[in-house]
Design a protein around this motif. Structure first.
Motif, mmCIF file in Angstrom:
data_model
loop_
_atom_site.group_PDB
_atom_site.id
_atom_site.type_symbol
_atom_site.label_atom_id
_atom_site.label_comp_id
_atom_site.label_asym_id
_atom_site.label_seq_id
_atom_site.Cartn_x
_atom_site.Cartn_y
_atom_site.Cartn_z
ATOM 1 N N PRO A 1 11.425 -24.137 -15.421
ATOM 2 C CA PRO A 1 10.805 -23.295 -14.396
ATOM 3 C C PRO A 1 11.721 -22.180 -13.900
ATOM 4 C CG PRO A 1 11.702 -25.230 -13.351
ATOM 5 C CD PRO A 1 12.033 -25.349 -14.823
ATOM 6 N N SER A 2 11.105 -21.158 -13.363
ATOM 7 C CA SER A 2 11.790 -20.257 -12.449
ATOM 8 C C SER A 2 11.373 -20.679 -11.050
ATOM 9 C CB SER A 2 11.378 -18.801 -12.677
ATOM 10 O OG SER A 2 11.941 -18.295 -13.856
ATOM 11 N N LEU A 3 12.335 -20.724 -10.145
ATOM 12 C CA LEU A 3 12.064 -21.170 -8.783
ATOM 13 C C LEU A 3 12.545 -20.125 -7.798
ATOM 14 C CD1 LEU A 3 13.220 -24.831 -9.342
ATOM 15 C CD2 LEU A 3 10.897 -24.174 -8.691
ATOM 16 N N PHE A 4 11.817 -19.982 -6.715
ATOM 17 C CA PHE A 4 12.098 -18.965 -5.723
ATOM 18 C C PHE A 4 11.937 -19.563 -4.318
ATOM 19 C CE2 PHE A 4 11.384 -15.432 -8.775
ATOM 20 C CZ PHE A 4 10.608 -16.071 -9.727
ATOM 21 N N TRP A 5 12.616 -18.938 -3.377
ATOM 22 C CA TRP A 5 12.312 -19.135 -1.964
ATOM 23 C C TRP A 5 11.991 -17.761 -1.373
ATOM 24 C CZ3 TRP A 5 11.491 -23.241 1.161
ATOM 25 C CH2 TRP A 5 11.902 -24.504 0.712
ATOM 26 N N TYR A 6 10.849 -17.713 -0.681
ATOM 27 C CA TYR A 6 10.434 -16.516 0.034
ATOM 28 C C TYR A 6 10.389 -16.833 1.524
ATOM 29 C CZ TYR A 6 8.893 -13.700 -4.009
ATOM 30 O OH TYR A 6 8.845 -12.941 -5.155
ATOM 31 N N VAL A 7 10.616 -15.802 2.344
ATOM 32 C CA VAL A 7 10.511 -15.943 3.789
ATOM 33 C C VAL A 7 9.449 -14.976 4.302
ATOM 34 C CG1 VAL A 7 12.379 -14.279 4.222
ATOM 35 C CG2 VAL A 7 11.760 -15.934 5.990
ATOM 36 N N GLN A 8 8.705 -15.420 5.292
ATOM 37 C CA GLN A 8 7.658 -14.585 5.879
ATOM 38 C C GLN A 8 7.809 -14.600 7.393
ATOM 39 O OE1 GLN A 8 3.533 -15.871 5.300
ATOM 40 N NE2 GLN A 8 2.903 -13.739 5.041
ATOM 41 N N HIS A 9 8.201 -13.459 7.942
ATOM 42 C CA HIS A 9 8.250 -13.319 9.393
ATOM 43 C C HIS A 9 6.871 -12.923 9.892
ATOM 44 C CE1 HIS A 9 12.607 -13.112 8.557
ATOM 45 N NE2 HIS A 9 12.705 -13.677 9.738
ATOM 46 N N PRO A 10 6.564 -13.215 11.153
ATOM 47 C CA PRO A 10 5.227 -12.937 11.680
ATOM 48 C C PRO A 10 4.801 -11.495 11.449
ATOM 49 C CG PRO A 10 6.467 -14.266 13.218
ATOM 50 C CD PRO A 10 7.426 -13.879 12.120
ATOM 51 N N ASN A 11 3.604 -11.337 10.932
ATOM 52 C CA ASN A 11 3.003 -10.017 10.710
ATOM 53 C C ASN A 11 3.799 -9.151 9.739
ATOM 54 O OD1 ASN A 11 0.836 -10.516 12.508
ATOM 55 N ND2 ASN A 11 2.244 -10.172 14.198
ATOM 56 N N LYS A 12 4.559 -9.801 8.880
ATOM 57 C CA LYS A 12 5.296 -9.054 7.868
ATOM 58 C C LYS A 12 5.046 -9.658 6.498
ATOM 59 C CE LYS A 12 8.947 -7.130 10.718
ATOM 60 N NZ LYS A 12 10.410 -6.870 10.838
ATOM 61 N N GLY A 13 5.356 -8.880 5.468
ATOM 62 C CA GLY A 13 5.174 -9.369 4.113
ATOM 63 C C GLY A 13 6.231 -10.378 3.727
ATOM 64 N N LEU A 14 6.031 -10.999 2.593
ATOM 65 C CA LEU A 14 6.976 -11.983 2.076
ATOM 66 C C LEU A 14 8.202 -11.282 1.512
ATOM 67 C CD1 LEU A 14 4.153 -13.938 0.398
ATOM 68 C CD2 LEU A 14 5.831 -15.071 1.848
ATOM 69 N N GLN A 15 9.358 -11.867 1.776
ATOM 70 C CA GLN A 15 10.615 -11.316 1.293
ATOM 71 C C GLN A 15 11.332 -12.366 0.467
ATOM 72 O OE1 GLN A 15 13.538 -10.449 4.321
ATOM 73 N NE2 GLN A 15 14.700 -9.083 2.983
ATOM 74 N N LEU A 16 11.827 -11.967 -0.699
ATOM 75 C CA LEU A 16 12.540 -12.897 -1.553
ATOM 76 C C LEU A 16 13.908 -13.223 -0.955
ATOM 77 C CD1 LEU A 16 12.608 -14.406 -4.312
ATOM 78 C CD2 LEU A 16 13.795 -12.399 -5.214
ATOM 79 N N LEU A 17 14.183 -14.526 -0.799
ATOM 80 C CA LEU A 17 15.501 -14.983 -0.342
ATOM 81 C C LEU A 17 16.444 -15.186 -1.521
ATOM 82 C CD1 LEU A 17 14.827 -17.709 2.373
ATOM 83 C CD2 LEU A 17 15.889 -15.483 2.722
ATOM 84 N N LEU A 18 15.949 -15.878 -2.545
ATOM 85 C CA LEU A 18 16.772 -16.173 -3.717
ATOM 86 C C LEU A 18 15.878 -16.657 -4.848
ATOM 87 C CD1 LEU A 18 16.816 -19.517 -3.637
ATOM 88 C CD2 LEU A 18 18.584 -19.118 -1.911
ATOM 89 N N LYS A 19 16.469 -16.674 -6.067
ATOM 90 C CA LYS A 19 15.706 -17.162 -7.207
ATOM 91 C C LYS A 19 16.617 -17.870 -8.197
ATOM 92 C CE LYS A 19 15.807 -12.917 -9.998
ATOM 93 N NZ LYS A 19 14.966 -11.872 -10.652
ATOM 94 N N TYR A 20 16.069 -18.855 -8.882
ATOM 95 C CA TYR A 20 16.744 -19.585 -9.944
ATOM 96 C C TYR A 20 16.006 -19.330 -11.245
ATOM 97 C CZ TYR A 20 17.797 -23.355 -13.118
ATOM 98 O OH TYR A 20 18.127 -24.060 -14.242
ATOM 99 N N THR A 21 16.774 -18.882 -12.269
ATOM 100 C CA THR A 21 16.143 -18.618 -13.563
ATOM 101 C C THR A 21 17.010 -19.154 -14.697
ATOM 102 O OG1 THR A 21 17.159 -16.429 -13.579
ATOM 103 C CG2 THR A 21 14.892 -16.577 -12.796
ATOM 104 N N SER A 22 17.574 -20.338 -14.528
ATOM 105 C CA SER A 22 18.318 -21.094 -15.537
ATOM 106 C C SER A 22 19.759 -20.644 -15.712
ATOM 107 C CB SER A 22 17.622 -21.081 -16.904
ATOM 108 O OG SER A 22 17.897 -19.868 -17.593
ATOM 109 N N ALA A 23 20.265 -19.883 -14.818
ATOM 110 C CA ALA A 23 21.686 -19.568 -14.834
ATOM 111 C C ALA A 23 22.396 -20.641 -13.983
ATOM 112 C CB ALA A 23 21.929 -18.163 -14.310
ATOM 113 N N ALA A 24 23.216 -20.255 -13.043
ATOM 114 C CA ALA A 24 23.931 -21.216 -12.213
ATOM 115 C C ALA A 24 22.950 -22.047 -11.394
ATOM 116 C CB ALA A 24 24.890 -20.486 -11.279
#
Lengths: 117, 116
Positions: B31-54
Motif C-alpha cells: 500500500p501507499s499510506l497517508f495522513w491528512y489533516v482537516q481544519h474547520p472549514n478548510k480543505g484537507l492537507q497532506l501531513l505525510l505519506k509512506y510509499t515503501s521507502a523508509a
C-alpha cells in the motif's frame, strides 16, 4: 502558492432543485477528483478524471449526479434533483496524474458545503 | 480490497503532551499510506505519506508515522501537542497495483482536541 479553487463555498437549496459546483485544479494537474464527505465521516470518491476522460465513476449516483471536465481543466459537478441525503461537503482534488496515481499527492480545495432543505 | 480503520473517533490531549492517533490498514498489495489533516472549514492537507521507502516517515508540523507491516499499522505521533494541532485527522490508503486508479480510501477520521 497554487491551490485548488472551488465555488461556491456554501450552498443551500430545496429538495428537487438543481445545484452545480465548480472546481479549478492546480495548473498542470491532469487528474481531478470529486469527493463527498458526509458529516462525521471521511471523504468518498465520486468521480475521477484523467484530462477530460472519466476513469472512475463507479460510486457516482448517475441517476441524479453528473460531472464533466470538457477541456480537461476545470470541472463541474451537478445534482438534479437534489435530495435531503445529498447534504454534505463536496471536495475537489487534483494531482499530477501519473499512471500509478497512488503515490502522488492529491491537493484538496476548501470544499462546497451543501445543505438540502 | 483496501480499507483503513481509525481506532479512535476522538482523542483529547493537553498542550505539550504527546499525540498518538492510531490507524490499521488492510491491503492485499503493497500500500501507499497517508495522513491528512482537516481544519474547520478548510480543505484537507497532506501531513505525510509512506510509499515503501523508509518505514519511519516524517511529515510537516513535527508529525511522524511508522509503517509496521507485521501489525498492519500506520500510527501518527507527535512528541508535543500544540493548540494549533486541534483538527480532524484522516488515515488514508491507496492501491498502488498496476492497472488500478490509485484511488484514495479514507478512514472515518479522528478528532484531536488540545486542552490548554
Amino acid at each position: 502558492e497554487a491551490e485548488v479553487a472551488q465555488s461556491p463555498r456554501y450552498k443551500i437549496t430545496e429538495k428537487s432543485q438543481a445545484v452545480a459546483f465548480w472546481c479549478d485544479p492546480i495548473s498542470g494537474h491532469a487528474t481531478l477528483y470529486w469527493y463527498r464527505q458526509i458529516l462525521g465521516q471521511g471523504p468518498e470518491l465520486l468521480v475521477q478524471f484523467q484530462d477530460e476522460s472519466v476513469v472512475d465513476d463507479s460510486q457516482l449516483p448517475k441517476d441524479r449526479f453528473s460531472a464533466e471536465r470538457l477541456k480537461g481543466v476545470d470541472s463541474t459537478l451537478k445534482i438534479q434533483p437534489a435530495e435531503l441525503g445529498d447534504s454534505a461537503m463536496y471536495l475537489c482534488a487534483s494531482s499530477l496524474g501519473h499512471r500509478l496515481a497512488g503515490g502522488n499527492e492529491q491537493f484538496f480545495g476548501p470544499g462546497t458545503r451543501l445543505t438540502v432543505l | 480490497a483496501q480499507s483503513v480503520t481509525q481506532l479512535d473517533s476522538h482523542v483529547s490531549v493537553s498542550e505539550g503532551t504527546p499525540v498518538l492517533l492510531r490507524c490499521n490498514y488492510s491491503s492485499s498489495y503493497s500500500p501507499s499510506l497517508f495522513w491528512y489533516v482537516q481544519h474547520p472549514n478548510k480543505g484537507l492537507q497532506l501531513l505525510l505519506k509512506y510509499t515503501s521507502a523508509a518505514t519511519l516517515v516524517k511529515g510537516i508540523n513535527g508529525f511522524e508515522a511508522e509503517f509496521k507491516k507485521s501489525e498492519t499499522s500506520f500510527h501518527l505521533t507527535k512528541p508535543s501537542a500544540h493548540m494549533s494541532d486541534a483538527a480532524e485527522y484522516f488515515c488514508v490508503v491507496s492501491d498502488r497495483t498496476r492497472g488500478s486508479q490509485g484511488n484514495l480510501i479514507f478512514g472515518k477520521g479522528t478528532k484531536l482536541s488540545v486542552k490548554p
